[in-house]
Design a protein around this motif. Structure first.
Motif, PDB file in Angstrom:
ATOM      1  N   ALA A   1     -41.998 -31.536 -10.010  1.00 53.85           N
ATOM      2  CA  ALA A   1     -41.708 -32.430  -8.899  1.00 53.85           C
ATOM      3  C   ALA A   1     -40.300 -33.000  -9.059  1.00 53.85           C
ATOM      4  CB  ALA A   1     -42.724 -33.563  -8.875  1.00 53.85           C
ATOM      5  N   LEU A   2     -39.602 -33.170  -7.948  1.00 52.53           N
ATOM      6  CA  LEU A   2     -38.271 -33.775  -7.941  1.00 52.53           C
ATOM      7  C   LEU A   2     -38.298 -35.001  -7.043  1.00 52.53           C
ATOM      8  CD1 LEU A   2     -35.997 -30.605  -7.498  1.00 52.53           C
ATOM      9  CD2 LEU A   2     -36.544 -31.796  -9.636  1.00 52.53           C
ATOM     10  N   LYS A   3     -37.794 -36.115  -7.535  1.00 47.91           N
ATOM     11  CA  LYS A   3     -37.746 -37.335  -6.728  1.00 47.91           C
ATOM     12  C   LYS A   3     -36.957 -37.095  -5.447  1.00 47.91           C
ATOM     13  CE  LYS A   3     -38.523 -41.899  -6.437  1.00 47.91           C
ATOM     14  NZ  LYS A   3     -37.760 -42.837  -7.275  1.00 47.91           N
ATOM     15  N   GLU A   4     -35.894 -36.320  -5.546  1.00 50.70           N
ATOM     16  CA  GLU A   4     -35.071 -36.017  -4.367  1.00 50.70           C
ATOM     17  C   GLU A   4     -35.887 -35.279  -3.306  1.00 50.70           C
ATOM     18  OE1 GLU A   4     -31.122 -33.350  -3.178  1.00 50.70           O
ATOM     19  OE2 GLU A   4     -31.783 -33.488  -5.260  1.00 50.70           O
ATOM     20  N   THR A   5     -36.698 -34.310  -3.736  1.00 54.65           N
ATOM     21  CA  THR A   5     -37.543 -33.574  -2.784  1.00 54.65           C
ATOM     22  C   THR A   5     -38.555 -34.500  -2.144  1.00 54.65           C
ATOM     23  OG1 THR A   5     -37.296 -31.479  -3.973  1.00 54.65           O
ATOM     24  CG2 THR A   5     -39.206 -31.699  -2.537  1.00 54.65           C
ATOM     25  N   PHE A   6     -39.177 -35.353  -2.927  1.00 51.77           N
ATOM     26  CA  PHE A   6     -40.151 -36.298  -2.381  1.00 51.77           C
ATOM     27  C   PHE A   6     -39.498 -37.219  -1.349  1.00 51.77           C
ATOM     28  CE2 PHE A   6     -43.283 -36.254  -6.230  1.00 51.77           C
ATOM     29  CZ  PHE A   6     -43.865 -35.098  -5.732  1.00 51.77           C
ATOM     30  N   GLU A   7     -38.292 -37.682  -1.629  1.00 53.47           N
ATOM     31  CA  GLU A   7     -37.593 -38.561  -0.682  1.00 53.47           C
ATOM     32  C   GLU A   7     -37.310 -37.839   0.633  1.00 53.47           C
ATOM     33  OE1 GLU A   7     -35.270 -41.374  -3.970  1.00 53.47           O
ATOM     34  OE2 GLU A   7     -34.254 -39.643  -3.080  1.00 53.47           O
ATOM     35  N   LYS A   8     -36.895 -36.579   0.536  1.00 54.47           N
ATOM     36  CA  LYS A   8     -36.648 -35.788   1.743  1.00 54.47           C
ATOM     37  C   LYS A   8     -37.933 -35.544   2.523  1.00 54.47           C
ATOM     38  CE  LYS A   8     -32.540 -33.269   0.116  1.00 54.47           C
ATOM     39  NZ  LYS A   8     -31.988 -31.934  -0.247  1.00 54.47           N
ATOM     40  N   LEU A   9     -39.021 -35.327   1.805  1.00 55.30           N
ATOM     41  CA  LEU A   9     -40.301 -35.077   2.461  1.00 55.30           C
ATOM     42  C   LEU A   9     -40.794 -36.309   3.220  1.00 55.30           C
ATOM     43  CD1 LEU A   9     -41.974 -32.979  -0.353  1.00 55.30           C
ATOM     44  CD2 LEU A   9     -41.736 -32.229   2.024  1.00 55.30           C
ATOM     45  N   ILE A  10     -40.620 -37.476   2.631  1.00 53.59           N
ATOM     46  CA  ILE A  10     -41.033 -38.709   3.313  1.00 53.59           C
ATOM     47  C   ILE A  10     -40.193 -38.925   4.573  1.00 53.59           C
ATOM     48  CG2 ILE A  10     -41.168 -41.221   3.120  1.00 53.59           C
ATOM     49  CD1 ILE A  10     -43.363 -39.603   1.614  1.00 53.59           C
ATOM     50  N   ALA A  11     -38.905 -38.695   4.476  1.00 49.80           N
ATOM     51  CA  ALA A  11     -38.034 -38.826   5.652  1.00 49.80           C
ATOM     52  C   ALA A  11     -38.412 -37.802   6.716  1.00 49.80           C
ATOM     53  CB  ALA A  11     -36.576 -38.655   5.235  1.00 49.80           C
ATOM     54  N   PHE A  12     -38.716 -36.582   6.293  1.00 51.96           N
ATOM     55  CA  PHE A  12     -39.115 -35.512   7.209  1.00 51.96           C
ATOM     56  C   PHE A  12     -40.428 -35.875   7.910  1.00 51.96           C
ATOM     57  CE2 PHE A  12     -41.551 -31.516   7.800  1.00 51.96           C
ATOM     58  CZ  PHE A  12     -40.680 -30.833   8.643  1.00 51.96           C
ATOM     59  N   GLY A  13     -41.383 -36.381   7.146  1.00 53.01           N
ATOM     60  CA  GLY A  13     -42.665 -36.754   7.711  1.00 53.01           C
ATOM     61  C   GLY A  13     -42.544 -37.869   8.735  1.00 53.01           C
TER      62      GLY A  13
ATOM     63  N   VAL B   1     -41.969 -43.096  -3.910  1.00 52.46           N
ATOM     64  CA  VAL B   1     -40.876 -43.189  -2.941  1.00 52.46           C
ATOM     65  C   VAL B   1     -41.113 -44.386  -2.017  1.00 52.46           C
ATOM     66  CG1 VAL B   1     -39.704 -42.020  -1.032  1.00 52.46           C
ATOM     67  CG2 VAL B   1     -40.489 -40.706  -3.019  1.00 52.46           C
ATOM     68  N   ASP B   2     -40.065 -45.148  -1.757  1.00 57.99           N
ATOM     69  CA  ASP B   2     -40.173 -46.291  -0.846  1.00 57.99           C
ATOM     70  C   ASP B   2     -40.669 -45.835   0.524  1.00 57.99           C
ATOM     71  OD1 ASP B   2     -39.227 -48.003  -2.789  1.00 57.99           O
ATOM     72  OD2 ASP B   2     -37.158 -47.986  -2.061  1.00 57.99           O
ATOM     73  N   GLY B   3     -41.667 -46.510   1.035  1.00 58.66           N
ATOM     74  CA  GLY B   3     -42.191 -46.187   2.360  1.00 58.66           C
ATOM     75  C   GLY B   3     -43.139 -45.014   2.394  1.00 58.66           C
ATOM     76  N   ALA B   4     -43.491 -44.463   1.221  1.00 48.25           N
ATOM     77  CA  ALA B   4     -44.333 -43.264   1.190  1.00 48.25           C
ATOM     78  C   ALA B   4     -45.713 -43.513   1.793  1.00 48.25           C
ATOM     79  CB  ALA B   4     -44.473 -42.748  -0.236  1.00 48.25           C
ATOM     80  N   LYS B   5     -46.269 -44.707   1.564  1.00 46.74           N
ATOM     81  CA  LYS B   5     -47.619 -44.973   2.057  1.00 46.74           C
ATOM     82  C   LYS B   5     -47.697 -44.933   3.584  1.00 46.74           C
ATOM     83  CE  LYS B   5     -49.264 -47.796  -1.808  1.00 46.74           C
ATOM     84  NZ  LYS B   5     -49.766 -49.143  -2.204  1.00 46.74           N
ATOM     85  N   ASP B   6     -46.557 -45.086   4.253  1.00 41.49           N
ATOM     86  CA  ASP B   6     -46.569 -45.044   5.716  1.00 41.49           C
ATOM     87  C   ASP B   6     -46.936 -43.664   6.248  1.00 41.49           C
ATOM     88  OD1 ASP B   6     -45.715 -47.672   5.710  1.00 41.49           O
ATOM     89  OD2 ASP B   6     -43.589 -47.152   5.941  1.00 41.49           O
ATOM     90  N   ILE B   7     -46.633 -42.619   5.470  1.00 39.71           N
ATOM     91  CA  ILE B   7     -46.744 -41.255   6.018  1.00 39.71           C
ATOM     92  C   ILE B   7     -47.286 -40.244   5.004  1.00 39.71           C
ATOM     93  CG2 ILE B   7     -44.432 -40.408   5.384  1.00 39.71           C
ATOM     94  CD1 ILE B   7     -46.110 -40.109   8.875  1.00 39.71           C
ATOM     95  N   ALA B   8     -47.718 -40.701   3.824  1.00 35.57           N
ATOM     96  CA  ALA B   8     -48.119 -39.753   2.782  1.00 35.57           C
ATOM     97  C   ALA B   8     -49.423 -40.161   2.113  1.00 35.57           C
ATOM     98  CB  ALA B   8     -47.024 -39.618   1.727  1.00 35.57           C
ATOM     99  N   LEU B   9     -50.137 -39.152   1.646  1.00 38.23           N
ATOM    100  CA  LEU B   9     -51.309 -39.309   0.798  1.00 38.23           C
ATOM    101  C   LEU B   9     -51.089 -38.494  -0.470  1.00 38.23           C
ATOM    102  CD1 LEU B   9     -54.132 -38.774   3.451  1.00 38.23           C
ATOM    103  CD2 LEU B   9     -53.663 -40.924   2.256  1.00 38.23           C
TER     104      LEU B   9
END
Length: 381
Positions: A183-195, A222-230
């Protein structure tokens, strides 16, 4: 004969279900089969976990129906585990839902959020259950390719070029199975923004965090992840409890409540003793992970030697319970694995089990003792 439902017409029996029948038949016929294809841990669960389930049998509540949300102590243990290991704060009252294995969670999430005709982004290569469950609920599969040139990370430029208007869920799986990519923090951040941009629920399936991985990550960091991620997680691989069927889904209370509506109509709660054992596992010290990974490191070193014998290449920085190896050109993945099965009595998973992007690769499991791996190596000398 009564015809089956339309929902199962396009669903094939799981590859390992059908192939393992053949492998068992070969073994019954006298072949000395070595199974290096399945990720079912052969090591024992922690002793404290076994003791906990045994001691629970005489508790007053041991044999009654259990809460659909699991014991409060289990949810509290999961919350503390995520706080200690990932620095993620989760409310045990409404942001954690224990599951009978994370595979159950894939179905529950899909049933809770997908309508017929919705679309689902699925990694290729990836866990085949994402595809089969999507089809079972009447949604449409949309594969996004992962490849070695992009380090098996999503290509966001390609994703943005697709029609995403009907996409409701995106499955991700880091550390990635079958490739072992971290896992990469950068990828997770992009995924949250994408979602958030496209209103797509991002679901990270995260059962391999602690296997040969010194820096486990959660998408919920990631900040704000709970808004759009499980996030799904499991005790199966981490604590050698695959047959116990203990998993969890974590995230926003509104999302969890939707999943609970499905789950509460599908089972009658997890067995009490299993929950008590899970609580004990979640309280173990880091020594458990260090000792287990020492064993897996030794096994992986031997599997690398076996891969060398087959003239394969592999990423020594990969994590998880498998070795993902690139085969020499000239034959397909299934041709190679069938040849090894019939000529050397060793079962290895072809990469195509996990999608078309798996062509040219094979997957070795580390759920085999060092002694048996040495026997496998000897069959090519």
């Amino acid at each position: 004969m009564i015809d089956g439902a339309k929902r199962v017409e396009n669903i094939e029996e799981y590859y390992f279900s059908t192939k393992l029948k053949e492998v068992r038949e070969l073994a019954v016929s006298g072949k000395p089969i070595i199974n290096m294809g399945i990720g079912s841990p052969d090591l024992q669960p922690p002793t404290k976990v076994i003791d906990a389930i045994q001691q629970s049998f005489n508790d007053d509540s041991a044999h009654k129906y259990q809460s659909y949300q699991g014991l409060p102590e289990l949810r509290s243990a999961i919350s503390k585990f995520y706080k200690n290991k990932f620095k993620v704060a989760l409310n045990p009252k409404n942001e954690i839902l224990p599951l009978m294995g994370s595979k159950e969670g894939i179905m529950h999430i899909s049933m809770a959020f997908l309508n017929e005709g919705d679309k689902v982004l699925i990694p290729n290569p990836g866990y085949p259950t994402y595809t089969s469950v999507t089809k079972l609920v009447g949604a449409a599969t949309v594969f996004y390719n992962l490849d070695e040139s992009h380090h098996w990370q999503p290509n966001f430029d390609e994703l943005e070029q697709q029609d995403l208007s009907k996409v409701k869920i995106m499955w991700i799986n880091y550390p990635h199975m079958p490739t072992g990519t971290k896992a990469l923090k950068e990828t997770f951040e992009k995924l949250i923004a994408f979602g958030k941009k496209h209103q797509i629920l991002i679901v990270n399936d995260n059962p391999y965090s602690f296997i040969l991985n010194e820096k486990p990550l959660s998408i919920l960091q990631v900040d704000g992840a709970k808004d759009i991620a499980l996030e799904l997680n499991s005790l199966s691989k981490t604590f050698n409890m695959a047959g116990w069927r203990v998993g969890m889904v974590l995230g926003n209370s509104n999302y969890i409540n939707q999943i609970l509506k499905v789950k509460s109509n599908m089972d009658s709660g997890m067995f009490y003793g299993i929950q008590k054992g899970a609580i004990e596992a979640l309280h173990l010290s880091d020594d458990w992970f260090k000792n287990q990974n020492k064993e897996y490191t030794e096994r992986r070193n031997l599997v690398w030697k076996l891969a060398d014998k087959l003239q394969c290449t592999y990423d020594k920085n990969a994590t998880g319970l498998f070795v993902w190896a690139k085969i020499p050109k000239g034959k397909t993945s299934e041709e190679i694995t069938d040849e090894i099965l019939y000529n050397n009595d060793i079962f290895i998973a072809p990469g195509t089990v996990f999608g078309s992007q798996g062509e040219g690769y094979i997957r070795f499991s580390l759920c085999v003792s060092k002694e048996i791996i040495k026997v496998a190596i000897g069959r090519f000398e």
